[in-house]
Design a protein around this motif. Structure first.
Motif, PDB file in Angstrom:
ATOM      1  N   ASP A  18      33.219 -72.989   1.915  1.00  0.00           N
ATOM      2  CA  ASP A  18      34.314 -72.079   1.563  1.00  0.00           C
ATOM      3  C   ASP A  18      35.108 -72.631   0.380  1.00  0.00           C
ATOM      4  O   ASP A  18      36.203 -72.156   0.076  1.00  0.00           O
ATOM      5  N   GLY A  19      34.545 -73.627  -0.284  1.00  0.00           N
ATOM      6  CA  GLY A  19      35.213 -74.258  -1.420  1.00  0.00           C
ATOM      7  C   GLY A  19      36.008 -75.484  -1.047  1.00  0.00           C
ATOM      8  O   GLY A  19      36.353 -76.292  -1.912  1.00  0.00           O
ATOM      9  N   LYS A  20      36.322 -75.636   0.240  1.00  0.00           N
ATOM     10  CA  LYS A  20      37.069 -76.796   0.727  1.00  0.00           C
ATOM     11  C   LYS A  20      36.215 -77.658   1.648  1.00  0.00           C
ATOM     12  O   LYS A  20      36.230 -78.889   1.564  1.00  0.00           O
ATOM     13  N   THR A  21      35.503 -77.002   2.547  1.00  0.00           N
ATOM     14  CA  THR A  21      34.621 -77.676   3.486  1.00  0.00           C
ATOM     15  C   THR A  21      33.181 -77.311   3.144  1.00  0.00           C
ATOM     16  O   THR A  21      32.857 -76.134   2.957  1.00  0.00           O
ATOM     17  N   HIS A  22      32.325 -78.335   3.049  1.00  0.00           N
ATOM     18  CA  HIS A  22      30.931 -78.121   2.674  1.00  0.00           C
ATOM     19  C   HIS A  22      30.034 -78.615   3.813  1.00  0.00           C
ATOM     20  O   HIS A  22      30.020 -79.818   4.105  1.00  0.00           O
TER      21      HIS A  22
END
Length: 255
Positions: A18-22
């Motif tokens: 989500d752009g923060k958590t990969h």
């Protein structure tokens, strides 16, 4: 972002971010190949927050231990899955249970059981914001329980492992053919196509067919099986929903 990095009997690994958590779902490839794949989306293994393991077969966990050790990345798996791996293979393991929700950073996760010849295999629902994404591969037989978990997903990576005729006419010994086609083996193109139709009728907008057999399937065969059934039932691809096939060795995006 929901991508297949590699897909098939030679290795499986998907990326959800989500752009923060990969997050990686499975890690059936080497650190070098993982690094090369992630570089195509401007990430590196050190950016990965966690690896979610579906089951212990080598094409799904081959690189999980090495990645975990080198980058201190936690690996999430069921207890029985971890016990079925080589001793000490996954050094930083955290246990999950089917139907028990948890969070990794900004992404919600829910494992669900799947029928496969492994210790305690699972698929995964991923949640962020109002979005639900799902991965369901290595499925011997689709059932209502799995469908309930897949419903409501805007995108699903779904197994379409083999063409039944190619499997039965192929060079595999009969015991292996029976295993693949059995209730704890892999999903055929026909079964996957029926599932695709049900999912689209329930509102899913993007479906990627994955985990194709190199011996008993082709990307075109799998795609056409689903596309024809959808057309027969009035679904217009590109308008009502998108359908794509995960490449064996390349990064694949949903359409």
């Amino acid at each position: 972002m929901f991508l297949s990095l590699v897909s098939g009997s030679s290795g499986n690994c998907s990326l959800i971010s989500d752009g923060k958590t990969h997050l990686l779902i499975d890690c059936g490839l080497s650190i070098k190949k993982l690094s090369d794949a992630l570089a195509k989306v401007d990430l590196s293994p050190s950016d990965i927050s966690a690896v979610l393991v579906t089951h212990e077969h080598s094409d799904h966990i081959r690189g999980a231990g090495a990645v975990s050790r080198k980058y201190n990345i936690p690996v999430y798996a069921t207890l029985k899955t971890h016990e079925a791996t080589d001793s000490g293979f996954i050094p930083n393991v955290r246990y999950v249970n089917p139907d028990v929700d948890f969070e990794i950073g900004t992404i919600g996760v829910k494992p669900f059981s799947i029928p496969h010849d492994a210790a305690d295999p699972v698929g995964y629902n991923l949640f962020f914001g109002a979005k639900k994404l799902s991965l369901a591969t290595d499925i011997g037989k689709m059932n209502d329980y799995i469908m309930e978990h897949l419903k409501g997903s805007i995108a699903v990576l779904l197994e379409s492992n083999h063409d039944t005729e190619m499997l039965m006419k192929g060079r595999y010994p009969m015991y292996l053919k029976r295993r693949i086609a059995g209730a704890f083996g892999h999903l055929s193109n026909d079964e996957a196509s029926e599932t695709v139709l049900r999912l689209i009728n329930c509102g899913t907008k993007h479906i990627m067919l994955g985990h194709l057999s190199n011996e008993n399937n082709t990307p075109n065969t799998a795609y056409l099986a689903a596309a024809r059934l959808l057309e027969e039932n009035g679904v217009i691809l590109g308008k009502d929903a998108g359908l794509s096939v995960a490449a064996r060795y390349e990064v694949s995006c949903f359409r």
